[in-house]
Design an enzyme around this catalytic site. Structure first.
Site, short mmCIF file in Angstrom:
data_model
loop_
_atom_site.label_atom_id
_atom_site.label_comp_id
_atom_site.label_asym_id
_atom_site.label_seq_id
_atom_site.Cartn_x
_atom_site.Cartn_y
_atom_site.Cartn_z
N GLU A 1 17.52 -0.33 27.07
CA GLU A 1 17.62 0.88 27.88
C GLU A 1 18.39 1.97 27.13
O GLU A 1 18.05 3.16 27.20
CB GLU A 1 18.27 0.56 29.23
CG GLU A 1 17.40 -0.29 30.14
CD GLU A 1 17.27 -1.76 29.70
OE1 GLU A 1 18.11 -2.24 28.92
OE2 GLU A 1 16.30 -2.42 30.13
N GLN B 1 32.41 -7.98 13.45
CA GLN B 1 32.30 -6.60 13.93
C GLN B 1 33.06 -6.43 15.23
O GLN B 1 32.70 -7.05 16.24
CB GLN B 1 30.81 -6.29 14.15
CG GLN B 1 30.51 -4.93 14.72
CD GLN B 1 29.05 -4.81 15.12
OE1 GLN B 1 28.46 -5.78 15.60
NE2 GLN B 1 28.48 -3.65 14.94
N GLY B 2 34.09 -5.62 15.23
CA GLY B 2 34.87 -5.38 16.45
C GLY B 2 34.44 -4.10 17.13
O GLY B 2 35.02 -3.03 16.91
N TYR B 3 33.41 -4.20 17.94
CA TYR B 3 32.87 -3.01 18.61
C TYR B 3 33.08 -3.09 20.13
O TYR B 3 33.92 -2.41 20.70
CB TYR B 3 31.38 -2.87 18.30
CG TYR B 3 31.06 -2.02 17.10
CD1 TYR B 3 31.84 -2.07 15.95
CD2 TYR B 3 29.95 -1.17 17.09
CE1 TYR B 3 31.54 -1.29 14.83
CE2 TYR B 3 29.64 -0.39 15.99
CZ TYR B 3 30.43 -0.45 14.86
OH TYR B 3 30.11 0.32 13.78
N SER B 4 32.28 -3.95 20.80
CA SER B 4 32.28 -3.96 22.27
C SER B 4 33.64 -4.40 22.82
O SER B 4 34.37 -5.17 22.19
CB SER B 4 31.23 -4.94 22.78
OG SER B 4 29.95 -4.53 22.41
N SER C 1 30.74 -11.40 17.09
CA SER C 1 29.97 -12.52 16.54
C SER C 1 30.77 -13.27 15.50
O SER C 1 31.28 -12.67 14.55
CB SER C 1 28.68 -12.03 15.89
OG SER C 1 27.96 -11.26 16.79
N GLU D 1 22.36 -2.11 11.96
CA GLU D 1 22.33 -3.31 12.80
C GLU D 1 21.03 -3.35 13.59
O GLU D 1 20.40 -4.40 13.73
CB GLU D 1 23.53 -3.29 13.77
CG GLU D 1 23.54 -4.52 14.67
CD GLU D 1 24.71 -4.54 15.64
OE1 GLU D 1 25.43 -3.52 15.74
OE2 GLU D 1 24.91 -5.58 16.29
#
Lengths: 379, 398
Positions: free
Chosen positions: B382, B134-137, B169, B252
């Site tokens: 948060e 997964q290429g997110y952050s 990951s 997720e």
């Protein structure tokens, strides 16, 4: 069965909510408190609860009730919690009706259950003797006498005691002070010789009384259930009461939370709604999650009782422990987030905090039920 | 509740099939990452039984029981899938395949993918042939994910991708990536994002593992240097990737939040661990009263949470759900799991501090450290509270 309300149950929930919102809203609690009403509840409301089928909701149809069981009873009690309605529902329709239905003779059932369903009488349970709930701690003695027993002892906290037409008294026919064995339940007329009933004023304006028994004579026909084996019966009724108290506290917490989020949206300070401050948002969001958990354990406890689940005692304690904590957190946060207004008697929000505290203490707080769960699970 | 005759028959058949086909070795508890079957081109099975179990389950479509049969799924109804899960739990069968393709990309493709994309990718996920990451952050886009800057510029039939992802990951072991990229640099930040799929063997892709406090390196930095991605690999519309990203994130979050849901059944309860570690006193209670109180509180909340997962599923099935509860489940489930790991460490005392040694010493300390990431990955606690305040409570924007 799925952990979700059926269509019929949703109808009961909606009609109960509509009924108590209309006939016994918080303003009615305020009126009864401020007028120092001698009964502490409105008998006309109690009669209407019979017309609605609420008073006998959990009483079998054969005895004049609706035979709908504990989920339905819990939904009614939740609406009572949401509106802070004053009724003898818990003492009479849940605790006493359960004891009579499960343990009563045919004569006892026929004499009392239809009259409860018709809201003609109030029946109160006189069991607890210690300020902190300890159901086996029964020091009231029942000595054999004539063809019956003589009862002597003090019950300092009998819900609806001063308005009761009949008492169900837990007394010891044998055994030591905190032993489960040797406890027997008796039907007692509060007008009988030797019975003294003194009303006690409570923080949440509910009805409670100190009942003193001095050599009160009852006969064999007044024994409810088997002699010396009353504890299991008492626990079964208490578990029904605990699950319903969880439902009531859920209603209390849910409404107080709704009032609080509404206040957060409308109250302005520093030129903007206070609900825009993250410090308050996160506390409110956390409460939202806790309330979701409270809903789940409450429904599970009520369902388990209806289904005769072998773990129903554990689920009743789980609900009482968890919802008790959630209701206290929700109502304490409610007062804090209302600021100075929350401390005033004019605002309703304080009533919710008082009721949450009282309901959490009644029939075992979170510490009691946490320990009970662990003991039942053998740790 | 009485099961319908059809469901009862399905249960009986399923039970018989599982008994006959689930290898004994696959009925042992998962003890470490090497026991998990992730699939993929380069995956090395830890045992022949692991491979056999995957093949048998994939043949029936039961690696993804609820997906349509046309895409390699089992075509089961929710009720049937639940029965299958119960029957697998009954014999303590391990999941035959675990992957981000199953948990995250698959549901997103089923909803937003083109027919060609579904036909191409879903069967390979179901059979464990392709492992996804997964290429997110990004280094500058964590909680504020929508500020991501990896760019994709259309040149002819290809997007040219440049930039950097982080916390990817298992990027070093994955075959393909589903990746959020900025295709419209001038649009408002949520409206300039697109959802791209591409092969990790494409020229210009490189990865570097990140060593974590647990000593392991499940996460990577991933770099893109003029990577050419066919235009056909765009999922959904250009500039509308944020909607897909959010949809995928709900899956997720439910997955991460569900980590504590085994408390009620199937998994060794905390109370059992406590009993083994502390023994019982003469009164039948755990001897350390404050620790006992902590265990009780944890068990109460864990149980209440497991019942909530059950209720949310039942309500969804009955069409009564309020939806958007994934943030609640993610927030509460991960906070619970962290508390649970803290207690596990307390119960083991100094034995819990062991780091390297025989017989999986160090597993507990590593699991404890790993659990700290639960409330950070997939949106921090948060951020979940922010989402609840906004979407469920309708509180005004900060």
């Amino acid at each position: 069965m799925a952990l979700v309300l059926t269509d019929d149950e949703r109808m009961i929930r909606d009609s109960a909510e509509g009924f108590f919102a209309e006939h016994a809203p918080v303003a009615e609690l305020r009126r009864l408190r401020d007028s120092r009403d001698p009964h502490g509840f409105d008998r006309a409301l109690w009669a209407r609860m019979a017309e609605m089928g609420f008073a006998g909701v959990a009483i079998p149809e054969a005895h004049g009730g609706a035979g709908l069981g504990m989920v339905a009873a819990g939904l009614i009690q939740e609406a009572i919690g949401r509106n802070l309605s004053l009724t003898p529902f818990l003492s009479t329709s849940i605790l006493s009706a359960t004891l009579l239905a499960k343990g009563g003779t045919a004569e006892q059932k026929a004499a009392l259950l239809p009259r409860i369903a018709a809201a003609e009488i109030v029946v109160a349970l006189a069991a607890d003797e210690a300020p902190r709930h300890a159901p086996a701690h029964i020091g009231t003695r029942a000595h054999a006498s004539g063809n019956g027993f003589r009862l002597t002892g003090t019950k300092p906290f009998v819900l609806d005691g001063h308005v009761a037409d009949r008492l169900i008294v837990a007394a010891r026919t044998s055994g030591a002070d905190s032993e489960p064995a040797g406890i027997t339940l008796f039907l007692v007329d509060p007008k009988a010789e030797g019975v003294r009933v003194e009303r006690r004023s409570l923080v949440d304006s509910r009805n409670a009384a100190r009942v003193t028994l001095e050599g009160v004579q009852v006969d064999g026909a007044d024994v409810l259930g088997a002699v010396g084996e009353g504890f299991a019966l008492l626990e079964a009724a208490l578990d029904a009461g605990r699950a319903c108290l969880a439902a009531e506290m859920l209603g209390v917490a849910d409404r107080s939370f709704a009032l609080t989020t509404e206040y957060l949206r409308t109250r302005e300070q520093f030129g903007r709604p206070i609900g825009s401050f993250q410090a308050l948002q996160h506390r409110a969001a956390h409460l939202f999650c806790e309330l979701e958990l409270a809903k789940s354990v409450t429904l599970k406890a009520l369902r388990a009782l209806d289904e005769g689940d072998s773990r129903s005692a554990i689920f009743a304690s789980l609900a009482k422990a968890k919802v008790g904590e959630v209701a206290r957190l929700a109502t304490n946060e409610a007062v804090q987030m209302h600021g100075g207004i929350g401390m005033t008697d004019d605002a309703d929000i304080g009533f919710y905090m008082k009721r949450a505290r009282a309901a959490a203490e009644t029939f075992g707080d979170s510490a009691f039920h946490g320990d009970r769960i662990a003991c039942l699970m053998r740790y | 509740m009485d099961e319908t005759a059809a469901l009862a028959e399905f249960r009986a058949e399923t039970r018989a099939w599982l008994e006959a086909n689930c290898p004994e070795e696959m009925r042992q508890p998962v003890r470490s990452d090497s026991d998990i079957c992730w699939g993929g081109r380069r995956f090395v099975f830890s045992s022949p039984a692991q491979k056999l179990w995957l093949e048998r389950m994939a043949t029936r479509g039961w690696t993804v029981p609820e997906w349509p049969r046309a895409y390699g799924g089992g075509g089961l109804s929710k009720e049937e899938a639940r029965v299958l899960a119960q029957e697998m739990r009954r014999i303590r069968a391990r999941p035959p395949l675990s992957s981000f393709g199953i948990w995250m990309l698959g549901p997103a493709l089923l909803r937003y993918g083109s027919e060609a994309q579904k036909a191409e990718h879903l069967p390979k996920i179901a059979r464990g042939e392709i492992r996804w990451c997964q290429g997110y952050s990004e280094p500058g886009a964590g909680s504020d994910l929508a500020s991501l800057r990896t760019s994709a510029v259309l040149e002819g039939d290809h997007f040219i991708v440049n930039g950097q992802k982080v916390w990817t990951s298992y990027a070093d072991r994955a075959d393909w990536i589903f990746c959020l990229v900025r295709t419209e640099p001038d649009a408002p930040k949520h409206l300039g994002i697109s959802f791209l799929l591409f092969d990790m063997e494409s020229p210009g892709v490189s990865t570097a593992p990140i060593r974590l406090i647990s000593g392991s390196s499940p996460f990577c930095q991933t770099f893109f240097d003029n990577v050419r991605v066919p235009r056909a690999n765009l999922v959904g519309e250009r500039g509308r990737g944020w909607e897909i990203a959010k949809y995928l994130l709900t899956h997720e979050r439910e997955m991460i939040g569900g980590m504590d849901s085994g408390a009620a059944e199937g998994r060794d309860g905390l109370a059992q661990v406590a009993k083994r570690a502390l023994g019982l006193g003469e009164d039948g209670r755990l001897p350390d009263s404050m620790l006992r109180t902590d265990v009780i509180r944890q068990e109460i909340d864990s149980w209440a949470f497991a019942l909530t997962m059950e209720r949310v599923k039942d309500e969804a099935k009955a069409g009564q759900g309020v939806g958007a509860l994934s943030s609640m489940l993610k927030y509460y489930g991960t906070e619970l799991n962290k508390r649970r790991m803290e207690l596990m460490m307390s119960l083991q005392g100094t034995e819990g501090l062991l780091w390297e040694g025989e017989d999986r010493e160090g597993d507990l300390a590593r699991a404890w450290l790993r659990s700290r990431a639960n409330s950070i990955e997939g949106g921090t606690s948060e951020v979940q509270l922010n989402i609840i305040a906004k979407t469920m409570l309708r509180l005004p924007a900060a």
